[in-house]
Design an enzyme around this catalytic site. Sequence first.
Site, PDB file in Angstrom:
ATOM      1  N   THR A   1      -1.521  -1.378  -1.916  1.00 13.11           N
ATOM      2  CA  THR A   1      -0.212  -1.949  -1.607  1.00 13.11           C
ATOM      3  C   THR A   1      -0.147  -2.388  -0.141  1.00 13.11           C
ATOM      4  O   THR A   1       0.853  -2.957   0.285  1.00 13.11           O
ATOM      5  CB  THR A   1       0.891  -0.915  -1.875  1.00 13.11           C
ATOM      6  OG1 THR A   1       0.622   0.258  -1.105  1.00 13.11           O
ATOM      7  CG2 THR A   1       0.952  -0.540  -3.347  1.00 13.11           C
TER       8      THR A   1
ATOM      9  N   LYS B   1       9.385   6.551 -14.051  1.00 15.78           N
ATOM     10  CA  LYS B   1       9.638   7.911 -13.550  1.00 15.78           C
ATOM     11  C   LYS B   1      10.966   7.991 -12.814  1.00 15.78           C
ATOM     12  O   LYS B   1      11.642   9.005 -12.853  1.00 15.78           O
ATOM     13  CB  LYS B   1       8.526   8.352 -12.587  1.00 15.78           C
ATOM     14  CG  LYS B   1       7.192   8.546 -13.243  1.00 15.78           C
ATOM     15  CD  LYS B   1       6.194   9.142 -12.277  1.00 15.78           C
ATOM     16  CE  LYS B   1       5.846   8.219 -11.142  1.00 15.78           C
ATOM     17  NZ  LYS B   1       5.038   7.045 -11.507  1.00 15.78           N
ATOM     18  N   GLY B   2      11.335   6.887 -12.162  1.00 13.83           N
ATOM     19  CA  GLY B   2      12.585   6.882 -11.393  1.00 13.83           C
ATOM     20  C   GLY B   2      13.768   7.188 -12.282  1.00 13.83           C
ATOM     21  O   GLY B   2      14.606   8.030 -11.955  1.00 13.83           O
TER      22      GLY B   2
ATOM     23  N   GLN C   1       3.003   7.519  -8.068  1.00 14.36           N
ATOM     24  CA  GLN C   1       1.846   6.977  -8.802  1.00 14.36           C
ATOM     25  C   GLN C   1       1.683   7.718 -10.133  1.00 14.36           C
ATOM     26  O   GLN C   1       2.666   8.077 -10.735  1.00 14.36           O
ATOM     27  CB  GLN C   1       0.562   7.012  -7.961  1.00 14.36           C
ATOM     28  CG  GLN C   1       0.620   6.072  -6.770  1.00 14.36           C
ATOM     29  CD  GLN C   1       1.461   6.626  -5.643  1.00 14.36           C
ATOM     30  OE1 GLN C   1       1.267   7.742  -5.209  1.00 14.36           O
ATOM     31  NE2 GLN C   1       2.405   5.856  -5.157  1.00 14.36           N
TER      32      GLN C   1
ATOM     33  N   ASN D   1       4.180   3.395  -1.106  1.00 16.48           N
ATOM     34  CA  ASN D   1       3.444   2.614  -2.102  1.00 16.48           C
ATOM     35  C   ASN D   1       4.131   2.743  -3.455  1.00 16.48           C
ATOM     36  O   ASN D   1       3.928   1.951  -4.355  1.00 16.48           O
ATOM     37  CB  ASN D   1       1.980   3.070  -2.204  1.00 16.48           C
ATOM     38  CG  ASN D   1       1.832   4.573  -2.333  1.00 16.48           C
ATOM     39  OD1 ASN D   1       2.770   5.327  -2.106  1.00 16.48           O
ATOM     40  ND2 ASN D   1       0.643   5.020  -2.687  1.00 16.48           N
TER      41      ASN D   1
ATOM     42  N   ARG E   1      -8.795  15.156   9.937  1.00 17.16           N
ATOM     43  CA  ARG E   1      -8.086  15.975  10.937  1.00 17.16           C
ATOM     44  C   ARG E   1      -7.745  15.205  12.206  1.00 17.16           C
ATOM     45  O   ARG E   1      -7.761  15.743  13.291  1.00 17.16           O
ATOM     46  CB  ARG E   1      -8.891  17.263  11.235  1.00 17.16           C
ATOM     47  CG  ARG E   1      -8.931  18.155  10.007  1.00 17.16           C
ATOM     48  CD  ARG E   1     -10.042  19.124  10.026  1.00 17.16           C
ATOM     49  NE  ARG E   1     -11.322  18.453   9.914  1.00 17.16           N
ATOM     50  CZ  ARG E   1     -12.481  19.079   9.807  1.00 17.16           C
ATOM     51  NH1 ARG E   1     -12.530  20.384   9.816  1.00 17.16           N
ATOM     52  NH2 ARG E   1     -13.596  18.402   9.702  1.00 17.16           N
TER      53      ARG E   1
ATOM     54  N   GLY F   1       7.312   2.804  -6.134  1.00 16.75           N
ATOM     55  CA  GLY F   1       8.547   2.044  -6.292  1.00 16.75           C
ATOM     56  C   GLY F   1       9.286   2.567  -7.487  1.00 16.75           C
ATOM     57  O   GLY F   1       8.770   2.552  -8.589  1.00 16.75           O
ATOM     58  N   HIS F   2      10.469   3.089  -7.242  1.00 14.54           N
ATOM     59  CA  HIS F   2      11.283   3.575  -8.354  1.00 14.54           C
ATOM     60  C   HIS F   2      12.468   2.652  -8.508  1.00 14.54           C
ATOM     61  O   HIS F   2      13.177   2.410  -7.535  1.00 14.54           O
ATOM     62  CB  HIS F   2      11.845   4.961  -8.033  1.00 14.54           C
ATOM     63  CG  HIS F   2      10.815   6.039  -8.036  1.00 14.54           C
ATOM     64  ND1 HIS F   2       9.807   6.111  -8.954  1.00 14.54           N
ATOM     65  CD2 HIS F   2      10.665   7.102  -7.232  1.00 14.54           C
ATOM     66  CE1 HIS F   2       9.068   7.179  -8.701  1.00 14.54           C
ATOM     67  NE2 HIS F   2       9.556   7.785  -7.658  1.00 14.54           N
TER      68      HIS F   2
ATOM     69  N   ASP G   1       4.347   3.210 -12.744  1.00 15.11           N
ATOM     70  CA  ASP G   1       5.392   2.311 -13.231  1.00 15.11           C
ATOM     71  C   ASP G   1       5.809   2.624 -14.667  1.00 15.11           C
ATOM     72  O   ASP G   1       6.173   1.732 -15.431  1.00 15.11           O
ATOM     73  CB  ASP G   1       4.948   0.832 -13.106  1.00 15.11           C
ATOM     74  CG  ASP G   1       4.461   0.533 -11.702  1.00 15.11           C
ATOM     75  OD1 ASP G   1       5.178   0.897 -10.756  1.00 15.11           O
ATOM     76  OD2 ASP G   1       3.359  -0.023 -11.552  1.00 15.11           O
TER      77      ASP G   1
ATOM     78  N   GLY H   1       6.115  -6.689  -5.723  1.00 16.65           N
ATOM     79  CA  GLY H   1       6.489  -7.865  -6.509  1.00 16.65           C
ATOM     80  C   GLY H   1       5.324  -8.441  -7.301  1.00 16.65           C
ATOM     81  O   GLY H   1       5.458  -9.447  -7.987  1.00 16.65           O
ATOM     82  N   ARG H   2       4.156  -7.757  -7.246  1.00 13.86           N
ATOM     83  CA  ARG H   2       2.982  -8.287  -7.949  1.00 13.86           C
ATOM     84  C   ARG H   2       3.178  -8.208  -9.464  1.00 13.86           C
ATOM     85  O   ARG H   2       3.723  -7.217  -9.957  1.00 13.86           O
ATOM     86  CB  ARG H   2       1.735  -7.466  -7.600  1.00 13.86           C
ATOM     87  CG  ARG H   2       1.231  -7.683  -6.199  1.00 13.86           C
ATOM     88  CD  ARG H   2      -0.071  -6.937  -5.967  1.00 13.86           C
ATOM     89  NE  ARG H   2       0.117  -5.515  -5.818  1.00 13.86           N
ATOM     90  CZ  ARG H   2      -0.874  -4.646  -5.627  1.00 13.86           C
ATOM     91  NH1 ARG H   2      -2.111  -5.071  -5.596  1.00 13.86           N
ATOM     92  NH2 ARG H   2      -0.629  -3.370  -5.482  1.00 13.86           N
TER      93      ARG H   2
HETATM   94  P1  IMP Z   1      -2.516   2.419  -2.388  1.00 12.30           P
HETATM   95  O1  IMP Z   1      -1.781   3.586  -2.969  1.00 12.30           O
HETATM   96  O2  IMP Z   1      -1.613   1.448  -1.663  1.00 12.30           O
HETATM   97  O3  IMP Z   1      -3.693   2.833  -1.537  1.00 12.30           O
HETATM   98  O4  IMP Z   1      -3.139   1.579  -3.597  1.00 12.30           O
HETATM   99  C1  IMP Z   1      -4.174   2.087  -4.415  1.00 12.30           C
HETATM  100  C2  IMP Z   1      -3.987   1.694  -5.866  1.00 12.30           C
HETATM  101  O5  IMP Z   1      -2.868   2.389  -6.403  1.00 12.30           O
HETATM  102  C3  IMP Z   1      -3.716   0.208  -6.078  1.00 12.30           C
HETATM  103  O6  IMP Z   1      -4.321  -0.188  -7.284  1.00 12.30           O
HETATM  104  C4  IMP Z   1      -2.202   0.150  -6.212  1.00 12.30           C
HETATM  105  O7  IMP Z   1      -1.770  -0.973  -6.944  1.00 12.30           O
HETATM  106  C5  IMP Z   1      -1.955   1.445  -6.969  1.00 12.30           C
HETATM  107  N1  IMP Z   1      -0.594   1.979  -6.772  1.00 12.30           N
HETATM  108  C6  IMP Z   1      -0.139   2.631  -5.686  1.00 12.30           C
HETATM  109  N2  IMP Z   1       1.143   2.993  -5.874  1.00 12.30           N
HETATM  110  C7  IMP Z   1       1.496   2.583  -7.099  1.00 12.30           C
HETATM  111  C8  IMP Z   1       2.685   2.699  -7.883  1.00 12.30           C
HETATM  112  O8  IMP Z   1       3.708   3.282  -7.481  1.00 12.30           O
HETATM  113  N3  IMP Z   1       2.648   2.145  -9.120  1.00 12.30           N
HETATM  114  C9  IMP Z   1       1.546   1.532  -9.601  1.00 12.30           C
HETATM  115  N4  IMP Z   1       0.408   1.408  -8.918  1.00 12.30           N
HETATM  116  C10 IMP Z   1       0.379   1.925  -7.683  1.00 12.30           C
END
Ligand code: IMP
Length: 427
Positions: free
Chosen positions: A128, A16-17, A223, A38, A142, A40-41, A13, A301-302
């Site tokens: 997520t 990067k977008g 991420q 997972n 695999r 979000g941009h 967050d 939305g967290r």
């Molecule tokens: P997962 O990627 O859904 O398995 O989540 C694993 C961890 O990565 C959690 O703490 C998520 O909140 C965090 N996470 C995954 N994607 C993002 C992102 O795009 N931004 C911030 N945190 C992320």
Amino acid sequence: MPALVLIGAQWGDEGKGKATDQLGGRVDYVVKFNGGNNAGHTVVIGGETYALHLLPSGILSAGCTPVIANGVVIDLGVLFTEIDGLEARGTDTSKLVVSANAHVIPSYNRVLDKVTERFLGSRKIGTTGRGIGPTYADKMNRVGIRVQDLFDEKILRAKVEGALELKAQVLLKVYNRKAPAVDDVVEDLLSYVDRLRPMVADTGLLLGQALDAGKTVLLEGGQATLLDVDHGTYPFVTSSNATSGGACTGSGIAPNRIDKVIAVVKAYTTRVGEGPFPTELLDDAGEKLRADGHEYGTTTGRPRRCGWYDAVIARYAARVNGVTDFVLTKLDVLTGWDKIPVCMAYEVDGRRFDEMPMTQTDFHHAVPVYDYFDGWTEDITSARTFEDLPKNAQLYIRALEEMSGAPFSSVGVGPDREQTLELRPLV
Ligand code: IMP
């Protein structure tokens, strides 16, 4: 300048977008190489906000070919919902290319992600819930389902049967949940195949040939560094390699073809989900950063956890990724503070750490050692050059640059494309 990697330096967050979108106009290909929906941009163009989860930000730049590469895990329902949403707003998505080797997220992995988290209770990761972890686990075990498997129904059925054999038992006996029927999973996946087929290609070959032809390729990481499964704050990480090395394995582009590694770093720090975060602010200051920076997840939305800039992390990101340029974002959010603390090092049980501690235990106990910088009160959102900034903002940028281990090439002073100071050309 053929291949550029763009990654997050902190816990995601970082903006990067916007950075990718900015470069998107100047590159030929934008490639997503890890993660899935997972991510979000948020991209703001001319006051219009676009929230992308799975599609590469390059999709918004006319003339640029967006690529979902082999390292990505794809929720096909989300893919087509996002495509339809953009098309409805007049964005042409017809150039999108999808790797035949990317894995898809079957419905049972979304269920498993959620029930596993619930089962972990206080030990949960805070995922997520999109099925990312179970799908990468299947890949390593695999028993994953790849895009190309959808083109051969017999193979697809055999693979789904194989994967469900164990998962159905686990779902039922451990989590008391009925597993979906093989037929239903196969039918669901096949329902996308006609729309998917024309997009699918050998993306490693495509990108290799593009580089040979002198095209510019931007590899966009989902991420961020500290969420990388190898180099992040394990186990509170995502399940893929979000660092620059992941750009090679996740796309099929060789390391010696990468020319620049651009790391996006926010002027303060945020984190979503569980796990250690030394500069976290649990008081009004954290509330203020969250409110001023609109720090709520694009995908879930967290509310994001907020804290001060951490130079130890920035230096770590510079080293692990081989950062050549930092893009500093959201400087405008810091306007109005009298003093701005910056974490220079950690103290753990009386010991000073200038680098990331080796063990999880030490990192969990790290207490930030702060330096304090003078703030500014002037509105900086209309600044377009470094010189337009108040003196203290200039000094803050220069100080961060000095302690972070690579030059700062661009500074963001607002969410819009235009609200950017370019200190050195990135492309
Ligand atoms: P997962 O990627 O859904 O398995 O989540 C694993 C961890 O990565 C959690 O703490 C998520 O909140 C965090 N996470 C995954 N994607 C993002 C992102 O795009 N931004 C911030 N945190 C992320």
